[in-house]
Design a protein around this motif. Sequence first.
Motif, PDB file in Angstrom:
ATOM      1  N   VAL A 117      23.558 125.503 -52.280  1.00  0.00           N
ATOM      2  CA  VAL A 117      22.898 124.548 -51.971  1.00  0.00           C
ATOM      3  C   VAL A 117      23.101 123.204 -52.554  1.00  0.00           C
ATOM      4  O   VAL A 117      23.323 123.220 -53.663  1.00  0.00           O
ATOM      5  CB  VAL A 117      21.404 125.056 -52.595  1.00  0.00           C
ATOM      6  CG1 VAL A 117      20.346 124.037 -52.261  1.00  0.00           C
ATOM      7  CG2 VAL A 117      20.947 126.275 -51.878  1.00  0.00           C
ATOM      8  N   ARG A 139      22.754 120.616 -37.155  1.00  0.00           N
ATOM      9  CA  ARG A 139      23.053 120.592 -38.337  1.00  0.00           C
ATOM     10  C   ARG A 139      23.615 121.900 -38.906  1.00  0.00           C
ATOM     11  O   ARG A 139      22.955 122.884 -39.354  1.00  0.00           O
ATOM     12  CB  ARG A 139      21.956 120.084 -39.376  1.00  0.00           C
ATOM     13  CG  ARG A 139      21.191 118.718 -38.961  1.00  0.00           C
ATOM     14  CD  ARG A 139      19.850 118.664 -39.509  1.00  0.00           C
ATOM     15  NE  ARG A 139      19.031 119.743 -39.073  1.00  0.00           N
ATOM     16  CZ  ARG A 139      17.738 119.905 -39.254  1.00  0.00           C
ATOM     17  NH1 ARG A 139      17.279 119.017 -40.008  1.00  0.00           N
ATOM     18  NH2 ARG A 139      17.013 120.722 -38.569  1.00  0.00           N
ATOM     19  N   ASP A 148      19.258 125.191 -36.208  1.00  0.00           N
ATOM     20  CA  ASP A 148      19.070 124.618 -35.079  1.00  0.00           C
ATOM     21  C   ASP A 148      19.728 125.256 -33.969  1.00  0.00           C
ATOM     22  O   ASP A 148      20.646 125.806 -33.996  1.00  0.00           O
ATOM     23  CB  ASP A 148      20.021 123.096 -35.144  1.00  0.00           C
ATOM     24  CG  ASP A 148      19.324 122.131 -36.215  1.00  0.00           C
ATOM     25  OD1 ASP A 148      18.250 122.305 -36.649  1.00  0.00           O
ATOM     26  OD2 ASP A 148      19.903 121.367 -36.911  1.00  0.00           O
ATOM     27  N   THR A 170      13.527 122.463 -46.123  1.00  0.00           N
ATOM     28  CA  THR A 170      14.873 122.327 -45.359  1.00  0.00           C
ATOM     29  C   THR A 170      15.863 122.236 -46.655  1.00  0.00           C
ATOM     30  O   THR A 170      15.934 121.634 -47.819  1.00  0.00           O
ATOM     31  CB  THR A 170      14.866 120.651 -45.168  1.00  0.00           C
ATOM     32  OG1 THR A 170      13.776 120.427 -44.019  1.00  0.00           O
ATOM     33  CG2 THR A 170      15.914 120.207 -44.261  1.00  0.00           C
ATOM     34  N   ASP A 197      25.111 123.042 -41.436  1.00  0.00           N
ATOM     35  CA  ASP A 197      25.016 123.563 -42.753  1.00  0.00           C
ATOM     36  C   ASP A 197      23.661 123.148 -43.317  1.00  0.00           C
ATOM     37  O   ASP A 197      23.410 122.936 -44.435  1.00  0.00           O
ATOM     38  CB  ASP A 197      26.032 122.570 -43.667  1.00  0.00           C
ATOM     39  CG  ASP A 197      27.289 122.702 -43.192  1.00  0.00           C
ATOM     40  OD1 ASP A 197      27.652 123.996 -43.123  1.00  0.00           O
ATOM     41  OD2 ASP A 197      27.971 121.851 -42.904  1.00  0.00           O
ATOM     42  N   THR A 198      22.515 123.449 -42.324  1.00  0.00           N
ATOM     43  CA  THR A 198      21.064 123.249 -42.789  1.00  0.00           C
ATOM     44  C   THR A 198      20.532 124.463 -42.309  1.00  0.00           C
ATOM     45  O   THR A 198      20.812 125.045 -41.294  1.00  0.00           O
ATOM     46  CB  THR A 198      20.565 122.035 -42.327  1.00  0.00           C
ATOM     47  OG1 THR A 198      21.137 120.916 -42.602  1.00  0.00           O
ATOM     48  CG2 THR A 198      19.013 122.100 -42.383  1.00  0.00           C
ATOM     49  N   ARG A 214      26.537 128.733 -45.014  1.00  0.00           N
ATOM     50  CA  ARG A 214      25.273 129.129 -44.463  1.00  0.00           C
ATOM     51  C   ARG A 214      25.068 130.740 -44.271  1.00  0.00           C
ATOM     52  O   ARG A 214      24.077 131.266 -44.625  1.00  0.00           O
ATOM     53  CB  ARG A 214      25.105 128.437 -43.070  1.00  0.00           C
ATOM     54  CG  ARG A 214      23.597 128.382 -42.417  1.00  0.00           C
ATOM     55  CD  ARG A 214      23.551 127.829 -41.158  1.00  0.00           C
ATOM     56  NE  ARG A 214      23.792 128.295 -40.149  1.00  0.00           N
ATOM     57  CZ  ARG A 214      23.989 127.751 -38.970  1.00  0.00           C
ATOM     58  NH1 ARG A 214      23.112 126.634 -38.548  1.00  0.00           N
ATOM     59  NH2 ARG A 214      24.333 128.175 -37.701  1.00  0.00           N
ATOM     60  N   LYS A 244      20.925 120.429 -51.434  1.00  0.00           N
ATOM     61  CA  LYS A 244      19.646 119.775 -51.622  1.00  0.00           C
ATOM     62  C   LYS A 244      18.482 120.619 -51.034  1.00  0.00           C
ATOM     63  O   LYS A 244      18.752 121.310 -49.837  1.00  0.00           O
ATOM     64  CB  LYS A 244      19.793 118.486 -50.909  1.00  0.00           C
ATOM     65  CG  LYS A 244      18.268 117.653 -51.147  1.00  0.00           C
ATOM     66  CD  LYS A 244      18.785 116.039 -50.406  1.00  0.00           C
ATOM     67  CE  LYS A 244      17.303 115.493 -50.504  1.00  0.00           C
ATOM     68  NZ  LYS A 244      17.437 114.342 -49.749  1.00  0.00           N
ATOM     69  N   GLU A 294      19.802 122.134 -47.637  1.00  0.00           N
ATOM     70  CA  GLU A 294      21.008 121.514 -46.983  1.00  0.00           C
ATOM     71  C   GLU A 294      22.309 122.291 -47.885  1.00  0.00           C
ATOM     72  O   GLU A 294      22.018 122.387 -49.079  1.00  0.00           O
ATOM     73  CB  GLU A 294      20.923 120.136 -47.269  1.00  0.00           C
ATOM     74  CG  GLU A 294      20.033 119.199 -46.504  1.00  0.00           C
ATOM     75  CD  GLU A 294      20.110 117.945 -46.708  1.00  0.00           C
ATOM     76  OE1 GLU A 294      21.203 117.052 -47.082  1.00  0.00           O
ATOM     77  OE2 GLU A 294      19.081 117.050 -46.549  1.00  0.00           O
ATOM     78  N   LEU A 295      23.040 122.578 -47.077  1.00  0.00           N
ATOM     79  CA  LEU A 295      24.064 123.663 -47.916  1.00  0.00           C
ATOM     80  C   LEU A 295      25.549 123.029 -47.599  1.00  0.00           C
ATOM     81  O   LEU A 295      25.728 122.221 -46.901  1.00  0.00           O
ATOM     82  CB  LEU A 295      24.183 125.072 -46.861  1.00  0.00           C
ATOM     83  CG  LEU A 295      22.822 125.952 -46.836  1.00  0.00           C
ATOM     84  CD1 LEU A 295      23.011 126.586 -45.772  1.00  0.00           C
ATOM     85  CD2 LEU A 295      22.433 126.499 -48.067  1.00  0.00           C
ATOM     86  N   ARG A 296      26.218 123.632 -48.737  1.00  0.00           N
ATOM     87  CA  ARG A 296      27.666 123.261 -48.881  1.00  0.00           C
ATOM     88  C   ARG A 296      28.107 123.691 -47.614  1.00  0.00           C
ATOM     89  O   ARG A 296      28.095 124.766 -46.861  1.00  0.00           O
ATOM     90  CB  ARG A 296      28.607 123.754 -50.173  1.00  0.00           C
ATOM     91  CG  ARG A 296      28.078 123.454 -51.083  1.00  0.00           C
ATOM     92  CD  ARG A 296      28.854 123.559 -52.408  1.00  0.00           C
ATOM     93  NE  ARG A 296      27.948 123.409 -53.797  1.00  0.00           N
ATOM     94  CZ  ARG A 296      27.840 122.133 -54.217  1.00  0.00           C
ATOM     95  NH1 ARG A 296      27.857 121.183 -53.570  1.00  0.00           N
ATOM     96  NH2 ARG A 296      27.146 122.063 -55.332  1.00  0.00           N
TER      97      ARG A 296
END
Length: 118
Positions: free
Chosen positions: A91, A55, A43, A7, A57-58, A15, A93, A9-11
């Motif tokens: 990124v 999400r 998603d 997974t 930005d994921t 994306r 996280k 998670e982006l700023r």
Amino acid sequence: MIHVIATVELRPGTRNRFLTEFSRLGPQVQAEDGCIEYGAAVDLASGVGAQPPLRPDTVIIVERWTNLRALESHLAAPHMGPYRDRVKDFVVKATIQVLEPVDSAAIAGRAVGEVTGE
């Protein structure tokens, strides 16, 4: 075989740039020994009640490897360092889950045997 769900998670707003870099990496990873599957997913608005909010930005990376050794080799592959450098500013996280498939037929058979005393 093992499954990996990463997974990322982006700023906000990065994306598409992340996915462009990921698409450049894909063929190199898919050519690695032991790679069965390696792809990105985002998603989808499905209307399924159990789905959490989307999400934007994921990115989820879905992977399948022949074994843990193949995954470890992938993580240390020479093309991964430059890729990480190219996406590090996007990124926030990243987490991974390394999963072992469950043989549902064996479990079902065991559960039946336990219930019936066989």
